[in-house]
Design a protein around this motif. Structure first.
Motif, PDB file in Angstrom:
ATOM      1  N   GLU A   1       0.705  29.106   3.763  1.00  0.00           N
ATOM      2  CA  GLU A   1       0.713  27.651   3.851  1.00  0.00           C
ATOM      3  C   GLU A   1      -0.218  27.021   2.823  1.00  0.00           C
ATOM      4  O   GLU A   1      -1.283  27.567   2.527  1.00  0.00           O
ATOM      5  N   VAL A   2       0.208  25.886   2.288  1.00  0.00           N
ATOM      6  CA  VAL A   2      -0.612  25.113   1.358  1.00  0.00           C
ATOM      7  C   VAL A   2      -0.693  23.678   1.865  1.00  0.00           C
ATOM      8  O   VAL A   2       0.247  23.170   2.485  1.00  0.00           O
ATOM      9  N   SER A   3      -1.810  23.029   1.621  1.00  0.00           N
ATOM     10  CA  SER A   3      -1.992  21.639   2.017  1.00  0.00           C
ATOM     11  C   SER A   3      -1.383  20.736   0.948  1.00  0.00           C
ATOM     12  O   SER A   3      -1.651  20.903  -0.243  1.00  0.00           O
ATOM     13  N   VAL A   4      -0.564  19.786   1.397  1.00  0.00           N
ATOM     14  CA  VAL A   4       0.123  18.877   0.475  1.00  0.00           C
ATOM     15  C   VAL A   4      -0.080  17.441   0.951  1.00  0.00           C
ATOM     16  O   VAL A   4       0.043  17.154   2.136  1.00  0.00           O
ATOM     17  N   THR A   5      -0.408  16.563   0.019  1.00  0.00           N
ATOM     18  CA  THR A   5      -0.472  15.132   0.300  1.00  0.00           C
ATOM     19  C   THR A   5       0.551  14.441  -0.584  1.00  0.00           C
ATOM     20  O   THR A   5       0.602  14.682  -1.791  1.00  0.00           O
ATOM     21  N   VAL A   6       1.361  13.590   0.016  1.00  0.00           N
ATOM     22  CA  VAL A   6       2.397  12.862  -0.704  1.00  0.00           C
ATOM     23  C   VAL A   6       2.151  11.372  -0.523  1.00  0.00           C
ATOM     24  O   VAL A   6       1.884  10.914   0.579  1.00  0.00           O
ATOM     25  N   GLU A   7       2.218  10.642  -1.633  1.00  0.00           N
ATOM     26  CA  GLU A   7       2.136   9.184  -1.586  1.00  0.00           C
ATOM     27  C   GLU A   7       3.454   8.601  -2.072  1.00  0.00           C
ATOM     28  O   GLU A   7       3.938   8.973  -3.147  1.00  0.00           O
ATOM     29  N   VAL A   8       4.026   7.707  -1.292  1.00  0.00           N
ATOM     30  CA  VAL A   8       5.242   7.002  -1.679  1.00  0.00           C
ATOM     31  C   VAL A   8       4.815   5.601  -2.100  1.00  0.00           C
ATOM     32  O   VAL A   8       4.148   4.895  -1.345  1.00  0.00           O
ATOM     33  N   ARG A   9       5.189   5.215  -3.314  1.00  0.00           N
ATOM     34  CA  ARG A   9       4.780   3.929  -3.873  1.00  0.00           C
ATOM     35  C   ARG A   9       5.993   3.169  -4.379  1.00  0.00           C
ATOM     36  O   ARG A   9       7.006   3.769  -4.724  1.00  0.00           O
ATOM     37  N   ASP A  10       5.839   1.853  -4.466  1.00  0.00           N
ATOM     38  CA  ASP A  10       6.881   1.015  -5.062  1.00  0.00           C
ATOM     39  C   ASP A  10       6.906   1.167  -6.577  1.00  0.00           C
ATOM     40  O   ASP A  10       7.951   1.013  -7.205  1.00  0.00           O
ATOM     41  N   ALA A  11       5.747   1.468  -7.169  1.00  0.00           N
ATOM     42  CA  ALA A  11       5.630   1.599  -8.622  1.00  0.00           C
ATOM     43  C   ALA A  11       4.507   2.590  -8.932  1.00  0.00           C
ATOM     44  O   ALA A  11       3.685   2.905  -8.073  1.00  0.00           O
ATOM     45  N   ALA A  12       4.477   3.065 -10.147  1.00  0.00           N
ATOM     46  CA  ALA A  12       3.431   3.992 -10.570  1.00  0.00           C
ATOM     47  C   ALA A  12       2.072   3.312 -10.495  1.00  0.00           C
ATOM     48  O   ALA A  12       1.950   2.110 -10.746  1.00  0.00           O
ATOM     49  N   PRO A  13       1.004   4.061 -10.159  1.00  0.00           N
ATOM     50  CA  PRO A  13      -0.336   3.467 -10.154  1.00  0.00           C
ATOM     51  C   PRO A  13      -0.733   3.082 -11.579  1.00  0.00           C
ATOM     52  O   PRO A  13      -0.319   3.718 -12.547  1.00  0.00           O
ATOM     53  N   ALA A  14      -1.531   2.042 -11.696  1.00  0.00           N
ATOM     54  CA  ALA A  14      -1.936   1.554 -13.021  1.00  0.00           C
ATOM     55  C   ALA A  14      -2.654   2.635 -13.818  1.00  0.00           C
ATOM     56  O   ALA A  14      -2.353   2.879 -14.973  1.00  0.00           O
TER      57      ALA A  14
ATOM     58  N   ASP B   1      -6.382   8.461 -10.871  1.00  0.00           N
ATOM     59  CA  ASP B   1      -7.604   9.249 -11.023  1.00  0.00           C
ATOM     60  C   ASP B   1      -7.240  10.716 -10.801  1.00  0.00           C
ATOM     61  O   ASP B   1      -6.984  11.132  -9.685  1.00  0.00           O
ATOM     62  N   VAL B   2      -7.192  11.498 -11.864  1.00  0.00           N
ATOM     63  CA  VAL B   2      -6.802  12.908 -11.774  1.00  0.00           C
ATOM     64  C   VAL B   2      -7.963  13.832 -12.141  1.00  0.00           C
ATOM     65  O   VAL B   2      -7.759  15.018 -12.392  1.00  0.00           O
ATOM     66  N   GLY B   3      -9.185  13.304 -12.152  1.00  0.00           N
ATOM     67  CA  GLY B   3     -10.356  14.055 -12.582  1.00  0.00           C
ATOM     68  C   GLY B   3     -10.639  15.319 -11.795  1.00  0.00           C
ATOM     69  O   GLY B   3     -11.143  16.288 -12.344  1.00  0.00           O
ATOM     70  N   ASP B   4     -10.313  15.363 -10.494  1.00  0.00           N
ATOM     71  CA  ASP B   4     -10.608  16.539  -9.672  1.00  0.00           C
ATOM     72  C   ASP B   4      -9.483  17.565  -9.649  1.00  0.00           C
ATOM     73  O   ASP B   4      -9.611  18.610  -9.028  1.00  0.00           O
ATOM     74  N   TRP B   5      -8.363  17.293 -10.305  1.00  0.00           N
ATOM     75  CA  TRP B   5      -7.211  18.174 -10.244  1.00  0.00           C
ATOM     76  C   TRP B   5      -7.239  19.210 -11.364  1.00  0.00           C
ATOM     77  O   TRP B   5      -7.627  18.908 -12.493  1.00  0.00           O
ATOM     78  N   ASP B   6      -6.785  20.431 -11.066  1.00  0.00           N
ATOM     79  CA  ASP B   6      -6.672  21.487 -12.079  1.00  0.00           C
ATOM     80  C   ASP B   6      -5.457  21.265 -12.971  1.00  0.00           C
ATOM     81  O   ASP B   6      -5.509  21.507 -14.176  1.00  0.00           O
ATOM     82  N   GLU B   7      -4.340  20.853 -12.369  1.00  0.00           N
ATOM     83  CA  GLU B   7      -3.105  20.607 -13.120  1.00  0.00           C
ATOM     84  C   GLU B   7      -2.478  19.320 -12.627  1.00  0.00           C
ATOM     85  O   GLU B   7      -2.506  19.008 -11.438  1.00  0.00           O
ATOM     86  N   VAL B   8      -1.883  18.585 -13.552  1.00  0.00           N
ATOM     87  CA  VAL B   8      -1.188  17.341 -13.229  1.00  0.00           C
ATOM     88  C   VAL B   8       0.110  17.326 -14.018  1.00  0.00           C
ATOM     89  O   VAL B   8       0.127  17.686 -15.200  1.00  0.00           O
ATOM     90  N   ALA B   9       1.202  16.924 -13.372  1.00  0.00           N
ATOM     91  CA  ALA B   9       2.486  16.790 -14.057  1.00  0.00           C
ATOM     92  C   ALA B   9       3.099  15.465 -13.678  1.00  0.00           C
ATOM     93  O   ALA B   9       3.066  15.060 -12.519  1.00  0.00           O
ATOM     94  N   GLU B  10       3.644  14.782 -14.669  1.00  0.00           N
ATOM     95  CA  GLU B  10       4.360  13.536 -14.410  1.00  0.00           C
ATOM     96  C   GLU B  10       5.838  13.814 -14.595  1.00  0.00           C
ATOM     97  O   GLU B  10       6.243  14.448 -15.568  1.00  0.00           O
ATOM     98  N   PHE B  11       6.631  13.373 -13.657  1.00  0.00           N
ATOM     99  CA  PHE B  11       8.072  13.584 -13.739  1.00  0.00           C
ATOM    100  C   PHE B  11       8.783  12.501 -12.974  1.00  0.00           C
ATOM    101  O   PHE B  11       8.181  11.771 -12.202  1.00  0.00           O
ATOM    102  N   GLN B  12      10.087  12.391 -13.203  1.00  0.00           N
ATOM    103  CA  GLN B  12      10.915  11.421 -12.479  1.00  0.00           C
ATOM    104  C   GLN B  12      12.135  12.113 -11.960  1.00  0.00           C
ATOM    105  O   GLN B  12      12.606  13.056 -12.461  1.00  0.00           O
TER     106      GLN B  12
ATOM    107  N   GLU C   1       0.848  -1.186   0.000  1.00  0.00           N
ATOM    108  CA  GLU C   1       0.000   0.000   0.000  1.00  0.00           C
ATOM    109  C   GLU C   1       0.887   1.241   0.000  1.00  0.00           C
ATOM    110  O   GLU C   1       1.958   1.228   0.592  1.00  0.00           O
ATOM    111  N   PRO C   2       0.449   2.335  -0.644  1.00  0.00           N
ATOM    112  CA  PRO C   2       1.286   3.538  -0.611  1.00  0.00           C
ATOM    113  C   PRO C   2       1.340   4.126   0.793  1.00  0.00           C
ATOM    114  O   PRO C   2       0.376   4.052   1.552  1.00  0.00           O
ATOM    115  N   LEU C   3       2.486   4.677   1.138  1.00  0.00           N
ATOM    116  CA  LEU C   3       2.651   5.429   2.376  1.00  0.00           C
ATOM    117  C   LEU C   3       2.159   6.836   2.080  1.00  0.00           C
ATOM    118  O   LEU C   3       2.667   7.491   1.171  1.00  0.00           O
TER     119      LEU C   3
END
Length: 85
Positions: free
Chosen positions: A58-71, A74-85, A3-5
């Motif tokens: 201050e801004v609210s931030v949620t971070v998920e640490v995962r072993d791998a990218a989610p399959a 779900d980004v439907g509620d987000w205004d902006e999304v960026a993928e990076f490594q 499970e993601p942390l």
């Protein structure tokens, strides 16, 4: 880890940005960097600088640490999304 942390908290933003940095990253990462995509200014191993709509405060931030990218994230509620490594 199966499970993601997940951690949520308030972080200070200044100059329309905040940093998420691993404790082992060198100091000075992200200083003077021009935004690459409008959301993520810079990412290097162990650190990322994120642009905000808030100039300072201050801004609210949620971070998920995962072993791998989610399959299929779900980004439907987000205004902006960026993928990076």
């Amino acid at each position: 880890m199966t499970e993601p942390l997940t951690e949520t908290g308030m972080v200070p933003a200044d100059y329309h940005a905040f940093w998420l940095v691993d404790r082992s990253s060198p100091a000075g990462i992200g200083e003077g960097v021009i935004p690459a995509n409008g959301l993520v200014e810079q990412s290097v191993p162990g650190a990322v600088v994120v642009q905000t709509g808030v100039a300072s405060g201050e801004v609210s931030v949620t971070v998920e640490v995962r072993d791998a990218a989610p399959a299929s994230p779900d980004v439907g509620d987000w205004d902006e999304v960026a993928e990076f490594q």
